[in-house]
Design a protein around this motif. Structure first.
Motif, short mmCIF file in Angstrom:
data_model
loop_
_atom_site.label_atom_id
_atom_site.label_comp_id
_atom_site.label_asym_id
_atom_site.label_seq_id
_atom_site.Cartn_x
_atom_site.Cartn_y
_atom_site.Cartn_z
N ALA A 10 0.76 -1.29 -0.12
CA ALA A 10 0.00 -0.10 0.15
C ALA A 10 0.97 1.29 0.14
O ALA A 10 0.47 2.19 -0.62
CB ALA A 10 -1.02 0.08 1.16
N GLY A 11 2.08 1.35 0.69
CA GLY A 11 2.80 2.46 0.75
C GLY A 11 3.82 2.39 -0.46
O GLY A 11 4.60 3.57 -0.56
N LEU A 12 3.80 1.46 -1.23
CA LEU A 12 4.96 1.30 -2.33
C LEU A 12 4.34 2.34 -3.65
O LEU A 12 3.30 2.07 -4.34
CB LEU A 12 4.95 -0.03 -2.73
N VAL A 13 5.21 3.21 -3.86
CA VAL A 13 4.92 4.22 -5.07
C VAL A 13 5.70 3.75 -6.24
O VAL A 13 5.13 3.41 -7.34
CB VAL A 13 5.34 5.83 -4.55
N TYR A 14 7.02 3.72 -5.99
CA TYR A 14 7.73 3.28 -7.12
C TYR A 14 8.90 2.33 -6.43
O TYR A 14 9.50 3.06 -5.67
CB TYR A 14 8.30 4.51 -8.13
N SER A 15 9.36 1.21 -7.29
CA SER A 15 10.52 0.88 -6.87
C SER A 15 11.36 0.20 -7.98
O SER A 15 10.89 -0.17 -9.12
CB SER A 15 10.28 -0.57 -5.97
N THR A 16 12.94 0.01 -7.77
CA THR A 16 13.54 -0.34 -8.84
C THR A 16 13.87 -1.74 -8.57
O THR A 16 14.55 -2.44 -9.32
CB THR A 16 14.89 0.37 -9.01
N ASN A 17 13.82 -2.20 -7.41
CA ASN A 17 13.92 -3.33 -6.96
C ASN A 17 12.92 -4.60 -7.59
O ASN A 17 11.67 -4.53 -7.58
CB ASN A 17 13.56 -3.52 -5.40
N PRO A 18 13.42 -5.48 -8.40
CA PRO A 18 12.63 -6.61 -9.12
C PRO A 18 11.95 -7.45 -8.34
O PRO A 18 10.73 -8.02 -8.65
CB PRO A 18 13.57 -7.23 -10.06
N ASP A 19 12.27 -7.39 -6.80
CA ASP A 19 11.50 -8.32 -6.06
C ASP A 19 10.49 -7.74 -5.33
O ASP A 19 9.99 -8.30 -4.43
CB ASP A 19 12.66 -8.92 -5.05
#
Length: 110
Positions: A10-19
């Motif tokens: 829910a708090g994740l907007v953008y991540s470069t982590n593929p996992d």
């Protein structure tokens, strides 16, 4: 009004982590029929005197339980439902349900 269930991201907007967005393993795999220990009983309590056949003790996913319930209802040619981890078949079908479950490889007690 619909309520939304928020997942763990829910708090994740953008991540470069593929996992970051991989689904978590829940460990709710359905055991094989041989490892299942089902119990078939007749019940008429709180059903206005009408008899139903209950199949209880199923371990596994809700989809697999629904599939087994649909299969049993079709074989019996009657109605029923799947609620709270129980398969409910309308009518007294204890003997045929026991036999079908044994034929399909389930461990059954009646």
């Amino acid at each position: 009004m619909k309520t939304r269930k928020y997942n763990s991201f829910a708090g994740l907007v953008y991540s470069t982590n593929p996992d970051a967005l991989k689904p978590e393993e829940t460990g709710h795999d359905t055991p094989t029929p041989e490892r299942q220990r089902l119990k078939v009983i007749l019940d008429s309590k709180q059903r206005r005197g009408k008899t139903v056949t209950l199949v209880i003790g199923f371990e596994g996913s809700e989809n697999d339980l629904n599939d087994l319930g649909k299969k049993l209802k079709t074989k019996c040619g009657t109605g029923g439902s799947v609620k709270d981890g129980e398969i409910i078949i309308q009518g007294d079908y204890k003997a045929p349900v026991l036999q079908w479950l044994k034929d399909w490889g389930y461990g059954v007690k009646g």
